[in-house]
Design a protein around this motif. Structure first.
Motif, PDB file in Angstrom:
ATOM      1  N   GLY A 140      -7.797  -0.323   3.780  1.00 56.60           N
ATOM      2  CA  GLY A 140      -7.980   0.782   2.844  1.00 56.60           C
ATOM      3  C   GLY A 140      -8.204   2.124   3.493  1.00 56.60           C
ATOM      4  O   GLY A 140      -8.668   3.058   2.839  1.00 56.60           O
TER       5      GLY A 140
ATOM      6  N   THR B  84       0.819  -1.221   0.000  1.00 53.49           N
ATOM      7  CA  THR B  84       0.000   0.000   0.000  1.00 53.49           C
ATOM      8  C   THR B  84       0.851   1.269   0.000  1.00 53.49           C
ATOM      9  O   THR B  84       0.350   2.325  -0.394  1.00 53.49           O
TER      10      THR B  84
ATOM     11  N   ALA C 124      -3.947   0.059   6.794  1.00 56.73           N
ATOM     12  CA  ALA C 124      -3.608  -0.072   5.376  1.00 56.73           C
ATOM     13  C   ALA C 124      -4.333  -1.243   4.733  1.00 56.73           C
ATOM     14  O   ALA C 124      -4.820  -1.144   3.594  1.00 56.73           O
TER      15      ALA C 124
END
Length: 325
Positions: A88, A45, A85
């Motif tokens: 999201g 991410t 992470a």
């Protein structure tokens, strides 16, 4: 880890197999696996500031217990960051002064991550066992507590216990000792904590306490005094609307069942954090358990805003439930 010889995780890689001729499958070690999973999520991410976190991770070079404690503080940040992470939740690592994680949704909110690992029964047992081994003596130590385990053993008492079992003149020392490890605090309903230390026995250390025990009150007060109201934390709490998360995994009895009710009596009007969560993050698992206490003096709209920003992360579900309830 790079080539750092004293990294606290390196012994888990270099530990030999207990069986001759058998190669230890170190890459399946559950502690290493949990850390690897967190790092993979963050690398996938790539939140802003990750490079700084990676440099910090590689810089650890102290295999002592103090070095391990510092690494575990860093690991606590990785636990929360990877959980956000993976869900999201947009955030970035703060590479300047202020809270650790900055949430990227308006209004601007933050998360500060700390830890509390007071020296109590576990570290006492480790110290005595190591000292006995160094003298060529059987190193089995058994410890019981009555009526509750101490959150932290006073330094003077700890030194006295060590000297009784490991005299400076090299003599054998005592085989059994009963001593008051923490004084009573009757104004808070906390009794004195007495411990009995024995050489030999079953080699166990008892950390048990009844449900909703005064031990939880003592732990919460320790977190308030040493983390929530520590000078640097106070400054951080005033820079942005911030949630404080304190990893209590390294305490002897990290019982979160009554945390919310216990901590609600401790908040003061001067406390600026939106709330405080106690966290347990086991070494062999990357998913934390959080128990929240909300600051009754905080702006409820900001509390709701922060809860909304992290709502996609399952670890923060108790926060949403706390507001909905």
């Amino acid at each position: 880890m790079g080539d750092t010889p004293g990294h606290p995780l390196r012994p888990l890689i270099e530990r030999p197999s207990p069986y001759p001729g058998v190669v230890r499958v170190w890459w399946r070690d559950p502690v290493l696996t949990a850390v690897e999973e967190m790092l993979v999520i963050l690398e996938r991410t790539r939140p802003v500031g990750l490079e700084s976190i990676a440099r910090t991770f590689r810089a650890f070079d102290d295999p002592s217990w103090n070095g391990k404690e510092k690494f575990l503080q860093h690991r606590a940040e990785l636990v929360i960051a990877s959980a956000l992470a993976d869900s999201g939740v947009p955030f970035r690592f703060n590479t300047a002064a202020g809270p650790d994680l900055l949430l990227d949704t308006a209004p601007a909110c933050a998360i500060e991550i700390s830890s509390r690992s007071p020296k109590s029964l576990f570290t006492l047992s480790q110290t005595l066992s190591a000292g006995l081994r160094a003298r060529g003596l059987p190193d089995t130590i058994s410890i019981t507590a009555d009526p509750i385990p101490p959150v932290e053993i006073r330094s003077r008492v700890r030194d006295e216990i060590v000297q009784q079992f490991l005299p400076l003149d090299g003599s054998p020392g005592v085989r059994r000792l009963r001593i008051e490890a923490a004084p009573p605090r009757p104004e808070d309903g906390i009794p004195a904590s007495w411990i009995t230390v024995t050489r030999g026995g079953g080699g166990t250390t008892s950390f048990s306490a009844p449900y909703n025990s005064p031990h939880i009150t003592a732990l919460a007060q320790s977190v308030a005094a040493n983390v929530l109201r520590e000078k640097r934390k106070i400054r951080q709490s005033r820079t942005l609307p911030t949630l404080l998360i304190v990893d209590v995994s390294q305490t002897d009895l990290p019982d979160l069942r009554c945390w919310e009710k216990t901590f609600e009596r401790i908040w003061e009007p001067s406390d600026a954090f939106l709330g405080m969560a106690a966290m347990v993050a086991h070494a062999n698992h990357r998913t934390p358990t959080l128990s929240f206490s909300l600051n009754p003096y905080a702006d409820t709209e900001l509390v709701a805003a922060l809860a909304s920003q992290v709502s996609a992360c399952p670890a923060f579900n108790p926060l949403r439930q706390r507001l909905d309830g």
